[in-house]
Design an enzyme around this catalytic site. Structure first.
Site, PDB file in Angstrom:
ATOM      1  N   GLY A 155       5.680  -7.454  -8.269  1.00 54.39           N
ATOM      2  CA  GLY A 155       4.831  -8.587  -8.602  1.00 54.39           C
ATOM      3  C   GLY A 155       4.978  -9.784  -7.697  1.00 54.39           C
TER       4      GLY A 155
ATOM      5  CD  GLU B 290       9.371  -0.317 -10.321  1.00 49.67           C
ATOM      6  OE1 GLU B 290       8.266  -0.655 -10.780  1.00 49.67           O
ATOM      7  OE2 GLU B 290      10.284   0.169 -11.022  1.00 49.67           O
TER       8      GLU B 290
ATOM      9  CE1 TYR C 238      -7.236  -6.881 -11.865  1.00 51.25           C
ATOM     10  CE2 TYR C 238      -7.456  -6.176  -9.588  1.00 51.25           C
ATOM     11  CZ  TYR C 238      -7.027  -5.941 -10.881  1.00 51.25           C
ATOM     12  OH  TYR C 238      -6.377  -4.766 -11.184  1.00 51.25           O
TER      13      TYR C 238
ATOM     14  CB  CYS D 205     -28.298  -0.994  -7.216  1.00 52.67           C
ATOM     15  SG  CYS D 205     -29.722  -1.498  -8.208  1.00 52.67           S
ATOM     16  CD  GLU D 206     -24.271  -2.722 -11.362  1.00 50.47           C
ATOM     17  OE1 GLU D 206     -24.301  -3.835 -11.934  1.00 50.47           O
ATOM     18  OE2 GLU D 206     -24.564  -1.654 -11.923  1.00 50.47           O
TER      19      GLU D 206
ATOM     20  CE1 TYR E  68      -2.644  -1.706  -6.946  1.00 51.17           C
ATOM     21  CE2 TYR E  68      -2.066  -3.823  -5.972  1.00 51.17           C
ATOM     22  CZ  TYR E  68      -1.715  -2.704  -6.704  1.00 51.17           C
ATOM     23  OH  TYR E  68      -0.436  -2.576  -7.175  1.00 51.17           O
TER      24      TYR E  68
END
Length: 403
Positions: free
Chosen positions: A222, A263, A306, A332-333, A360
């Site tokens: 994190g 991690e 996000y 198409c969004e 990501y």
């Protein structure tokens, strides 16, 4: 100064391999790992790259080559790690609301296992007893992270076994003769406040008293990375200092030392990645300038999912007049990458680069609108190598059962 790829290098890659394309810089990954090992040199710390951030097997091989271990969120990631050459003892698998059969499969691979539910912990104990050391993921009831979607340690999170159930864990250990070797927490992503980790350590030290065979405290990951110009990430040197102080104080008071595991995922690869796109269309709507690129939320979903910021530069015209643009995609969004963003004057055909593309990005990509997922390129020792080809229509239909 951190190692970066130049505009010209990125343009050369775009012209050779096409766009959109994800580009990763191996030396920057190495640099990030070195920052960690340097900051935590005063403590028995081991780092497991959280590969859910980026699982291309060529990247995994590079991460293995620099001495880092690997953390997996599924048994398939664990299989990929083994395919990349990691020994089972360097692979950590942390389950999350999965069928017990997947934990059994991970056990057969011989990797380290963290379990995050009382149900699966009981099943594991009944089947394996004391024969296979295991870790427990606890939910520390700590709110942390860039926003609620990436905060995983708070009291309403789905992750881990709640701290208030420690007595139930202790009873399970007694009933099934479980060997608890690791206590694990992960409070969230984008954590800048070092004291959040210190608070997590205090929680773990209290829980550790219940498990006499405990050897490892896993503090998860994190660490925050900078996204916007002038932004600051987690002070890794300060974190290393505070963690070392906390574990040293515990050892003096209780006469017991623990190994420490981390991690890092995004920290390892985010800044090593670049997403290169090409401008298809310019549109003017009142005072709004739209720059429409040859990508969309199907390739980089983080801004829409996000609300994440990715710094964008026009590498074809870097000295052009700075103008405000809405950078949008071809799906198409509503797939907006940036609103009212100041970028050097954009022309159709220009290349735009999105920074922090290593974590990501491709990993969360899809074939929405039946569009192809992009290519991936790894730059190592100055050489750009294709590590995933761009998809074709055959890839789209490859798993469909045709009548």
């Amino acid at each position: 100064m951190p190692q970066v790829l130049s505009h010209q290098q990125l343009i050369d890659i775009a012209e050779k391999f096409g766009t959109p394309t994800y580009v990763y810089h191996a030396e920057r990954i190495t640099e990030q790992y070195s920052r960690l090992t340097d900051a935590f040199s005063g403590i028995d710390a081991t780092f497991f790259y959280a590969c859910k951030a980026l699982t291309n097997i060529n990247v995994l091989k590079h991460i293995k080559s620099i001495g880092c271990n690997i953390d997996c969120s599924s048994v398939n990631e664990a299989r990929l790690a083994l395919m990349a050459g990691f020994e089972p003892g360097r692979v950590l698998y942390t389950s999350n609301n999965i069928a017990f059969s997947e934990i059994e499969a991970a056990k057969e691979l011989g990797v380290h296992i963290n379990i995050d539910s009382l149900s699966n912990l009981e099943k594991f104990g009944k089947k394996y007893g004391h024969s296979y050391p295991v870790g427990i993921r606890l939910r520390p009831n700590i709110m942390a992270g860039g926003n609620l979607k990436i905060s995983t340690g708070h009291s309403k999170s789905k992750f881990g076994i709640p701290l208030e159930d420690v007595d139930k864990i202790v009873q399970l250990v007694k009933d099934t003769n479980l060997h608890i070797r690791t206590l694990h927490i992960h409070t969230g992503s984008e954590i800048k406040d070092v004291d959040v980790f210190v608070k997590g350590i205090e929680v773990m030290f209290e829980a550790a008293k219940h498990f006499p065979e405990l050897e490892i405290i896993d503090l998860g990951g994190g660490f925050k990375v900078p996204y916007e110009p002038g932004d600051e990430g987690t002070d890794i040197q300060l974190l290393g200092k505070k963690v070392a102080e906390a574990f040293s104080a515990y050892a003096k008071q209780y006469g017991k030392t623990f190994r420490v595991w981390f991690e890092p995922g995004k920290f390892m690869v985010s800044e090593a990645g670049y997403f290169v796109t090409k401008v298809n269309v310019l549109k003017q709507s009142g005072d709004i300038r739209f720059a429409g690129v040859d990508s969309g939320l199907n390739h980089l979903i983080r801004p829409m999912f996000y609300g994440s910021y990715h710094h964008i530069e026009n590498i074809s015209n870097p000295k052009g007049k700075m103008l405000p643009y809405n950078v949008v995609g071809n799906i198409c969004e509503t797939d907006t990458f940036a609103d009212n963003r100041m970028i050097a004057e954009v022309r159709e055909g220009d290349y735009l680069v999105f920074y922090n593309g290593g974590a990501y990005g491709f990993e969360m990509a899809s074939n929405y609108n039946s569009r192809f997922r992009p290519a991936e390129v790894l730059v190592k020792n100055g050489e750009a190598k294709l590590i995933r080809r761009r998809e074709t229509i055959d890839d789209i239909i490859s798993t469909q059962v045709l009548d």
